[in-house]
Design an enzyme around this catalytic site. Structure first.
Site, PDB file in Angstrom:
ATOM      1  N   ASP A 241      36.773  43.486  35.197  1.00  0.00           N
ATOM      2  CA  ASP A 241      38.147  43.013  35.273  1.00  0.00           C
ATOM      3  C   ASP A 241      39.076  44.218  35.105  1.00  0.00           C
ATOM      4  O   ASP A 241      38.679  45.246  34.543  1.00  0.00           O
ATOM      5  CB  ASP A 241      38.386  41.962  34.188  1.00  0.00           C
ATOM      6  CG  ASP A 241      39.795  41.428  34.190  1.00  0.00           C
ATOM      7  OD1 ASP A 241      40.308  41.119  35.290  1.00  0.00           O
ATOM      8  OD2 ASP A 241      40.392  41.316  33.106  1.00  0.00           O
TER       9      ASP A 241
ATOM     10  N   ASP B 107      42.994  44.359  34.065  1.00  0.00           N
ATOM     11  CA  ASP B 107      43.911  44.381  32.928  1.00  0.00           C
ATOM     12  C   ASP B 107      43.205  43.911  31.653  1.00  0.00           C
ATOM     13  O   ASP B 107      42.692  42.800  31.576  1.00  0.00           O
ATOM     14  CB  ASP B 107      45.131  43.495  33.225  1.00  0.00           C
ATOM     15  CG  ASP B 107      45.795  43.890  34.534  1.00  0.00           C
ATOM     16  OD1 ASP B 107      46.112  45.080  34.705  1.00  0.00           O
ATOM     17  OD2 ASP B 107      45.981  43.009  35.390  1.00  0.00           O
TER      18      ASP B 107
ATOM     19  N   GLY C 115      50.491  36.452  22.392  1.00  0.00           N
ATOM     20  CA  GLY C 115      49.052  36.225  22.355  1.00  0.00           C
ATOM     21  C   GLY C 115      48.372  36.130  23.702  1.00  0.00           C
ATOM     22  O   GLY C 115      47.171  35.907  23.771  1.00  0.00           O
TER      23      GLY C 115
ATOM     24  N   THR D  70      40.011  41.564  40.199  1.00  0.00           N
ATOM     25  CA  THR D  70      41.208  41.186  39.450  1.00  0.00           C
ATOM     26  C   THR D  70      42.008  40.089  40.140  1.00  0.00           C
ATOM     27  O   THR D  70      42.186  40.100  41.362  1.00  0.00           O
ATOM     28  CB  THR D  70      42.100  42.425  39.226  1.00  0.00           C
ATOM     29  OG1 THR D  70      43.274  42.047  38.501  1.00  0.00           O
ATOM     30  CG2 THR D  70      42.496  43.093  40.524  1.00  0.00           C
TER      31      THR D  70
ATOM     32  N   ARG E  49      39.932  33.398  43.721  1.00  0.00           N
ATOM     33  CA  ARG E  49      40.592  33.448  42.414  1.00  0.00           C
ATOM     34  C   ARG E  49      39.592  33.088  41.316  1.00  0.00           C
ATOM     35  O   ARG E  49      39.027  31.995  41.305  1.00  0.00           O
ATOM     36  CB  ARG E  49      41.797  32.508  42.386  1.00  0.00           C
ATOM     37  CG  ARG E  49      42.505  32.468  41.027  1.00  0.00           C
ATOM     38  CD  ARG E  49      43.909  31.872  41.172  1.00  0.00           C
ATOM     39  NE  ARG E  49      44.506  31.550  39.889  1.00  0.00           N
ATOM     40  CZ  ARG E  49      45.017  32.430  39.020  1.00  0.00           C
ATOM     41  NH1 ARG E  49      44.978  33.722  39.320  1.00  0.00           N
ATOM     42  NH2 ARG E  49      45.544  32.041  37.886  1.00  0.00           N
ATOM     43  N   LYS E  50      39.369  34.020  40.410  1.00  0.00           N
ATOM     44  CA  LYS E  50      38.493  33.730  39.281  1.00  0.00           C
ATOM     45  C   LYS E  50      39.042  32.530  38.505  1.00  0.00           C
ATOM     46  O   LYS E  50      40.256  32.434  38.332  1.00  0.00           O
ATOM     47  CB  LYS E  50      38.394  34.956  38.360  1.00  0.00           C
ATOM     48  CG  LYS E  50      37.732  36.171  39.008  1.00  0.00           C
ATOM     49  CD  LYS E  50      37.680  37.371  38.068  1.00  0.00           C
ATOM     50  CE  LYS E  50      39.031  37.977  37.801  1.00  0.00           C
ATOM     51  NZ  LYS E  50      38.986  39.177  36.929  1.00  0.00           N
TER      52      LYS E  50
ATOM     53  N   ASP F 100      37.834  40.230  29.727  1.00  0.00           N
ATOM     54  CA  ASP F 100      38.447  39.889  28.440  1.00  0.00           C
ATOM     55  C   ASP F 100      39.016  38.480  28.399  1.00  0.00           C
ATOM     56  O   ASP F 100      39.710  38.126  27.436  1.00  0.00           O
ATOM     57  CB  ASP F 100      39.549  40.900  28.100  1.00  0.00           C
ATOM     58  CG  ASP F 100      40.705  40.875  29.092  1.00  0.00           C
ATOM     59  OD1 ASP F 100      40.474  40.495  30.263  1.00  0.00           O
ATOM     60  OD2 ASP F 100      41.837  41.249  28.707  1.00  0.00           O
TER      61      ASP F 100
END
Length: 210
Positions: free
Chosen positions: A8, A10, A21, A56, A101-102, A127
């Site tokens: 990934d 970012d 958050g 991404t 799109r993940k 992440d």
């Protein structure tokens, strides 16, 4: 067939901008900050024979709050600084119904078609829960970078949870037998899928070294 590590962008390759958050991508190139251990970690993975591919989601382009030019400039800077083969990008939002799109695994399948990859010996590092689910659907081993964001975690347990890219890399090398421990991951059957971008064929982009 080749093995790969999908990464990934970012929060993995560069620092995410965390607000309330929730991680966000850099809004401009000047905000790009490559994580300090990225270069060494990726060099170690490349030396072990892994193909390194960024994957991404950049839905802010579809939402009209970001330009493709900025996304491309950030990707170009990452490619110039890190030993990545390419960065594959989905510019869609949830409502577009695309396959790239993940957590849908279309970006991974596209990489597999281009490079003849073996998912059963490949890995994904991310992440957010969508990265883990993407890898699970494709049949890759999954590494979750837990940065304690204030959002949902993975629904399915990742194969490994780390707190830095260096830690994730060390586990990959051990698991793959490249770090002195022959602990090859069990075979995983990737779900058969032909990559399609269901809505906008022109909105799937890649950035690669020339």
């Amino acid at each position: 067939m080749r093995r790969a590590v999908f990464l990934d962008r970012d929060g993995v390759l560069n620092r995410a901008i965390v607000r309330n958050g929730t991680p966000h991508p850099p809004a401009i190139l000047a905000e790009l900050e490559i994580v300090p251990d990225a270069s060494r970690a990726l060099e170690d993975l490349k030396a072990a024979g892994f193909l390194l591919i960024g994957v991404t989601n950049q839905p802010d382009v579809a939402r009209g709050t970001q330009s493709r030019a900025v996304v491309e400039s950030i990707n170009a800077a990452l490619l110039a600084s890190l030993p990545l083969q390419e960065i594959l990008v989905c510019y869609h939002d949830d409502g577009d119904g695309c396959d790239c799109r993940k957590p849908r695994p279309g970006l991974l399948f596209q990489g597999s078609v281009r490079h003849a990859l073996d998912f059963s010996s490949s890995f994904i590092v991310g992440d957010r829960w969508k990265d883990v689910e993407t890898g699970r659907r494709a049949g890759c081993a999954t590494i979750f970078l837990d940065y304690d964001y204030g959002e949902r975690g993975p629904d399915s347990p990742p194969d490994y949870t780390a707190h830095s890219l260096s830690e994730a890399t060390a586990w990959i090398l051990r698991r793959a037998g490249a770090g002195g421990t022959d602990d090859t991951p069990p075979n995983r059957k990737a779900r058969s899928s032909r990559f399609t971008c269901a809505r906008h064929d022109g909105d799937f982009f890649k950035f690669a070294h020339r």
